[in-house]
Design a protein around this motif. Structure first.
Motif, short mmCIF file in Angstrom:
data_model
loop_
_atom_site.label_atom_id
_atom_site.label_comp_id
_atom_site.label_asym_id
_atom_site.label_seq_id
_atom_site.Cartn_x
_atom_site.Cartn_y
_atom_site.Cartn_z
N TYR A 241 0.98 -0.91 -0.17
CA TYR A 241 0.17 0.47 0.11
C TYR A 241 0.96 1.73 0.31
O TYR A 241 1.15 2.53 0.15
CB TYR A 241 -1.10 -0.03 1.26
CG TYR A 241 -1.76 -0.84 1.15
CD1 TYR A 241 -3.30 -1.52 0.39
CD2 TYR A 241 -1.72 -2.41 2.03
CE1 TYR A 241 -4.09 -2.19 0.42
CE2 TYR A 241 -3.02 -3.65 1.89
CZ TYR A 241 -4.04 -2.90 1.65
OH TYR A 241 -5.00 -4.11 0.98
N VAL A 242 2.04 0.94 0.66
CA VAL A 242 3.32 2.06 0.52
C VAL A 242 4.11 1.79 -0.42
O VAL A 242 4.48 0.91 -0.61
CB VAL A 242 3.36 3.21 2.19
CG1 VAL A 242 2.04 2.82 3.18
CG2 VAL A 242 3.61 1.65 2.66
N PRO A 243 5.27 3.01 -0.89
CA PRO A 243 5.84 2.19 -1.81
C PRO A 243 7.88 2.30 -0.80
O PRO A 243 7.43 2.05 0.84
CB PRO A 243 6.55 3.92 -1.08
CG PRO A 243 5.67 4.40 -2.35
CD PRO A 243 4.76 3.89 -1.08
N GLY A 244 7.95 0.58 -1.09
CA GLY A 244 8.45 -0.06 0.20
C GLY A 244 8.03 -0.93 0.70
O GLY A 244 8.60 -1.51 1.50
N ALA A 245 6.27 -1.04 0.40
CA ALA A 245 6.28 -1.81 1.47
C ALA A 245 5.82 -1.81 3.21
O ALA A 245 5.13 -1.64 3.85
CB ALA A 245 6.35 -3.74 1.23
N ASN A 246 7.01 -1.40 3.64
CA ASN A 246 7.44 -1.24 5.05
C ASN A 246 6.54 -2.35 5.73
O ASN A 246 5.72 -1.96 6.51
CB ASN A 246 6.52 0.53 5.19
CG ASN A 246 7.91 1.50 5.19
OD1 ASN A 246 8.95 1.33 4.28
ND2 ASN A 246 7.35 2.35 5.38
#
Length: 437
Positions: A241-246
């Motif tokens: 959902y966000v860059p890098g997955a985190n």
């Protein structure tokens, strides 16, 4: 070449001092480490309460545990190249107990502080300590039981987007508003007072904490799924959902039964997990726009030769018929199992925690035969050091001096000698309920 440990913990210090841990979800929590797809790495994890529970014979810590702090997760971890709409594949290569911490616990939370699946039957706090001996575990609080653990993480989760975060908060707030005074609550809403936002500090951390969702339930990003078969060799595909997955990982369990009945029903532990990631570009749309993650259990599993299966139908404790209620059917299967194993001298609380921790198999066996759904709970009989199968003459008490008192009209007397010896139960008179157990 040694496998790098990208996140480390210190069990002698408060988890709130470690910026590599966090206990809320939020897209603004910065990643504490970065990995490249295909590279193997290790992550150290604290047990989910952050060290509040001790290896002793008192349940006072369970009664007073601050659940608003849970779960403490390791991460977030940035995966290079991951973008929203991708699938993040997380492969579990190894899991082990943290060196020097070869023990875990199972617990029943007080009804006013968490409760559990059978909170109305077992409203008081209780605790069982399990000792690890290689792949096996035993407990001084539940004698006559030994089994191999299937170690797994309860939680693997990617970070939510701001939009998804708002959706979670709205729908869970709407749910709580239907019965805001319910005990236990219908959902756990953001609680900034005890939020640990990782390396996010100052005003930004305070603002994020006010809307940061709790880690208690599973959601679209993964989260607290508690699937016991996600052990060595397993793979999970999580939406990004966000860059890098985190993504974050934690809530390690030595073992768990399907359903984790007692809420803290797994064998909670500190540990180290070895992982490898892969990115499936545009994986969400290419695989049918699944609303939730997918997973593939690994080839490692516990092996048992005999099982005893208990059934439950959609009829409540008072004999009232319900329509295809699978939750009620599963409850009845669990109650039937508890009633059965009490005949061997175990208390109801011991049975409840035992069936939460050993790798029982829960099933929805029939969901179309109106009016009853049929659910089952299968218990591996190999875990007992005595025969528990039905016999002509019934059962003799095996684990206590005398079987518990059984009275259809009164709450059975507890096993006083066992409770006094181990002090694993605490007195709490604010909630009493009679039951057939």
């Amino acid at each position: 070449m040694p496998i790098p440990t990208i996140i480390k913990v210190d069990l002698t210090r408060s988890p709130r001092e470690n910026p590599a841990l966090h206990n809320r979800y939020h897209p603004d929590i910065p990643p504490i480490a970065a990995v490249k797809p295909g590279k193997t790495f290790k992550v150290e994890c604290v047990e989910w309460t952050g060290g509040q529970i001790k290896n002793d014979d008192s349940a006072e810590d369970i009664l007073n545990v601050d659940l608003t702090q849970a779960h403490y997760l390791s991460g977030p971890i940035h995966v290079e190249g991951a973008e929203p709409g991708d699938y993040l594949e997380v492969e579990i290569l190894e899991i082990q107990a943290y060196p020097g911490s070869e023990w875990g616990y199972t617990a029943i939370f007080d009804v006013n502080n968490g409760g559990g699946f059978l909170y109305d039957i077992f409203p008081r706090a209780a605790k069982t300590i399990w000792d690890f001996d290689g792949i096996y575990c035993t407990s001084r609080h539940i004698p006559g039981v030994k089994f191999a653990g299937l170690i797994h993480p309860g939680i693997i989760a990617t970070a939510p987007s701001p939009k998804l975060l708002r959706e979670w908060n709205k729908r869970e707030s709407d749910l709580v508003s239907r019965d805001p005074n319910r005990v236990p609550p219908l959902a756990y809403l953001p609680y900034p007072e005890t939020a640990h936002m990782g390396s996010l500090k100052g005003a930004k951390a305070m603002a994020a904490a006010k809307e940061a969702p709790r880690t208690i339930p599973p959601r679209e990003h993964g989260g607290n799924v508690d699937i016991k078969n996600l052990s060595r060799g397993s793979k999970t595909w999580l939406p990004v959902y966000v860059p890098g997955a985190n993504f974050s990982v934690g809530d390690l369990h030595f073992s768990i039964g399907d359903g984790e009945l007692a809420f803290c029903g797994a064998i909670e532990m500190n540990g180290i997990i070895t992982l490898r990631t892969k990115i499936l570009k545009n994986g969400v749309s290419l695989h049918g726009n699944q609303r939730n993650p997918m997973c593939m259990p690994g080839p490692v599993e516990t092996r048992f030769s005999k099982w005893l299966t208990f059934e439950g139908i959609s009829v409540d404790d008072n004999g009232v018929q319900f329509h295809l209620d699978a939750s009620l059917s599963f409850r009845q299967a669990c109650l039937n199992a508890i009633q059965y194993f009490k005949r061997f001298g175990y208390t109801g609380e011991q049975c409840y925690m035992m069936l939460s921790a050993i790798p029982v198999e829960g099933r929805i066996n029939a969901i179309v035969d109106v009016p009853n759904a049929l659910c089952s709970l299968s218990v591996p009989t190999d875990v007992f050091d005595f025969d528990v199968l039905p016999t002509d003459g019934g059962h003799l008490c095996r684990v206590t001096l005398k079987p518990p008192k059984m009275d259809e009209e009164e709450t059975p007397d507890p096993d006083v000698e066992r409770r006094l010896k181990h002090k694993v139960f605490v007195k709490h008179d604010s909630f009493l309920k009679k039951s057939h157990l």
